[in-house]
Scaffold this motif. Sequence first.
Motif, mmCIF file in Angstrom:
data_model
loop_
_atom_site.group_PDB
_atom_site.id
_atom_site.type_symbol
_atom_site.label_atom_id
_atom_site.label_comp_id
_atom_site.label_asym_id
_atom_site.label_seq_id
_atom_site.Cartn_x
_atom_site.Cartn_y
_atom_site.Cartn_z
ATOM 1 N N SER A 252 -58.170 4.300 -52.855
ATOM 2 C CA SER A 252 -57.949 5.012 -51.590
ATOM 3 C C SER A 252 -57.132 4.173 -50.616
ATOM 4 O O SER A 252 -56.240 4.689 -49.927
ATOM 5 N N GLY A 253 -57.428 2.880 -50.564
ATOM 6 C CA GLY A 253 -56.659 1.980 -49.705
ATOM 7 C C GLY A 253 -55.209 1.908 -50.155
ATOM 8 O O GLY A 253 -54.283 1.908 -49.326
ATOM 9 N N GLY A 254 -54.987 1.865 -51.461
ATOM 10 C CA GLY A 254 -53.629 1.825 -51.994
ATOM 11 C C GLY A 254 -52.854 3.089 -51.685
ATOM 12 O O GLY A 254 -51.661 3.044 -51.363
ATOM 13 N N ILE A 255 -53.529 4.232 -51.760
ATOM 14 C CA ILE A 255 -52.872 5.514 -51.468
ATOM 15 C C ILE A 255 -52.433 5.577 -50.007
ATOM 16 O O ILE A 255 -51.297 5.973 -49.708
ATOM 17 N N LEU A 256 -53.327 5.186 -49.077
ATOM 18 C CA LEU A 256 -52.965 5.222 -47.653
ATOM 19 C C LEU A 256 -51.847 4.219 -47.354
ATOM 20 O O LEU A 256 -50.971 4.489 -46.527
ATOM 21 N N PHE A 257 -51.861 3.091 -48.035
ATOM 22 C CA PHE A 257 -50.794 2.091 -47.900
ATOM 23 C C PHE A 257 -49.443 2.689 -48.302
ATOM 24 O O PHE A 257 -48.448 2.558 -47.581
ATOM 25 N N GLY B 22 -55.352 -7.988 -52.357
ATOM 26 C CA GLY B 22 -56.606 -8.247 -51.644
ATOM 27 C C GLY B 22 -57.706 -7.251 -51.953
ATOM 28 O O GLY B 22 -57.454 -6.072 -52.234
ATOM 29 N N ALA B 23 -58.934 -7.744 -51.859
ATOM 30 C CA ALA B 23 -60.117 -6.919 -52.147
ATOM 31 C C ALA B 23 -60.633 -6.188 -50.917
ATOM 32 O O ALA B 23 -61.659 -5.507 -50.979
ATOM 33 N N SER B 24 -59.927 -6.299 -49.794
ATOM 34 C CA SER B 24 -60.441 -5.790 -48.523
ATOM 35 C C SER B 24 -60.691 -4.290 -48.516
ATOM 36 O O SER B 24 -61.625 -3.815 -47.870
ATOM 37 N N ALA B 25 -59.845 -3.509 -49.200
ATOM 38 C CA ALA B 25 -60.030 -2.053 -49.211
ATOM 39 C C ALA B 25 -61.348 -1.698 -49.900
ATOM 40 O O ALA B 25 -62.108 -0.850 -49.415
ATOM 41 N N GLY B 26 -61.627 -2.342 -51.037
ATOM 42 C CA GLY B 26 -62.886 -2.096 -51.738
ATOM 43 C C GLY B 26 -64.083 -2.538 -50.921
ATOM 44 O O GLY B 26 -65.116 -1.848 -50.884
ATOM 45 N N ILE B 27 -63.953 -3.677 -50.248
ATOM 46 C CA ILE B 27 -65.044 -4.183 -49.407
ATOM 47 C C ILE B 27 -65.277 -3.257 -48.224
ATOM 48 O O ILE B 27 -66.415 -2.994 -47.834
ATOM 49 N N ALA C 229 -49.582 -4.857 -41.360
ATOM 50 C CA ALA C 229 -49.886 -3.429 -41.263
ATOM 51 C C ALA C 229 -50.334 -2.865 -42.603
ATOM 52 O O ALA C 229 -51.226 -2.019 -42.669
ATOM 53 N N GLY C 230 -49.728 -3.339 -43.687
ATOM 54 C CA GLY C 230 -50.086 -2.847 -45.016
ATOM 55 C C GLY C 230 -51.541 -3.093 -45.345
ATOM 56 O O GLY C 230 -52.236 -2.220 -45.873
ATOM 57 N N GLY C 231 -52.022 -4.292 -45.013
ATOM 58 C CA GLY C 231 -53.415 -4.621 -45.260
ATOM 59 C C GLY C 231 -54.349 -3.738 -44.456
ATOM 60 O O GLY C 231 -55.393 -3.305 -44.953
ATOM 61 N N HIS C 232 -53.983 -3.444 -43.207
ATOM 62 C CA HIS C 232 -54.839 -2.614 -42.358
ATOM 63 C C HIS C 232 -54.824 -1.154 -42.805
ATOM 64 O O HIS C 232 -55.836 -0.455 -42.675
ATOM 65 N N GLY D 198 -57.981 3.038 -45.509
ATOM 66 C CA GLY D 198 -58.127 3.934 -46.654
ATOM 67 C C GLY D 198 -59.461 3.729 -47.347
ATOM 68 O O GLY D 198 -60.151 4.691 -47.702
ATOM 69 N N GLY D 199 -59.862 2.466 -47.527
ATOM 70 C CA GLY D 199 -61.156 2.169 -48.126
ATOM 71 C C GLY D 199 -62.300 2.627 -47.239
ATOM 72 O O GLY D 199 -63.287 3.195 -47.726
#
Length: 286
Positions: free
Chosen positions: A114-119, A138-143, A189-192, A197-198
């Motif tokens: 989900s984080g990848g899709i929003l990115f 990074g694992a931040s979206a899953g976390i 911005a990409g990370g956020h 998304g996560g």
Amino acid sequence: MDVLENIKHRFKHAGIVEKLIYVNLIIYFVTLMFDVFSKWFKTGENIIVKWFSLNSSFDVFVSQPWTIFTYGFLHANFIHILFNLIALFYIGHLFKQYFTSKQFLNFYLLGTVSGGILFLLGYNYIPLFKNQLVPLVGASAGISAIFIGIASYIPNYQLKIRFIGFIHLWKLALIWVLLDLIQLSGNNAGGHFAHLGGSLFGFMYVKYASNKQFNIFKPFTDLFKRKEKPLKTVYKSGKKPTYSTATKRKSKTQQEVDLILEKISKSGYETLSKEEKEFLFKQGKN
């Protein structure tokens, strides 16, 4: 060999949270090794980052679709992985008090997707970011999915924070999301985008998926199910059926379980008495 066997033993008997931490650490050190080799032989880009990070270009993504998962196991540097794994350890163990290992892994992997899709959507459809080629790791979206998921499930649970005191989980979740929102125009911005998304996935999964089956696609699959009218039972005696003793007992047990779960939601697991914990444990095994 003893060291290797010890590592294998620890990994085999570790919980799902620790296993995920080990996997991230192993991949991080492998990435470091390839980084050293790329500098030695002047090959340019690290091949691990090139093939397993998620690129903001749709064209690159189409040629490397697996990166929608794999980017969640890569990290840019030591500080990046250190903070992510510390967060994963504490948030993961809180999550595991209420959900299964399978659900934990689902949150991590699907939150990463989900984080990848929003990115990808952000960097291809928002004018400020268009035509920028940016890799995501990074694992931040899953976390974020795990954290917002558990915060949505037990919003009134209180965590004790040093120098601050007790604070409700929903307040921490709100701060978590707001920090990402206000930094969307910054350097990372990409990370956020990925964090949001996560977070969105974690919230939607808990609030709208079936709590029993944990099936996020249930609203869609229900559309294709044929609704059948229940058969009517005719009682010759004209008397209404009564509940059996077993049914009454089951109903009473469920009421007790609901009361305990409500208490956990309001005050946290630690506030339960020994008898309540034992009762909940026994019901969980049934």
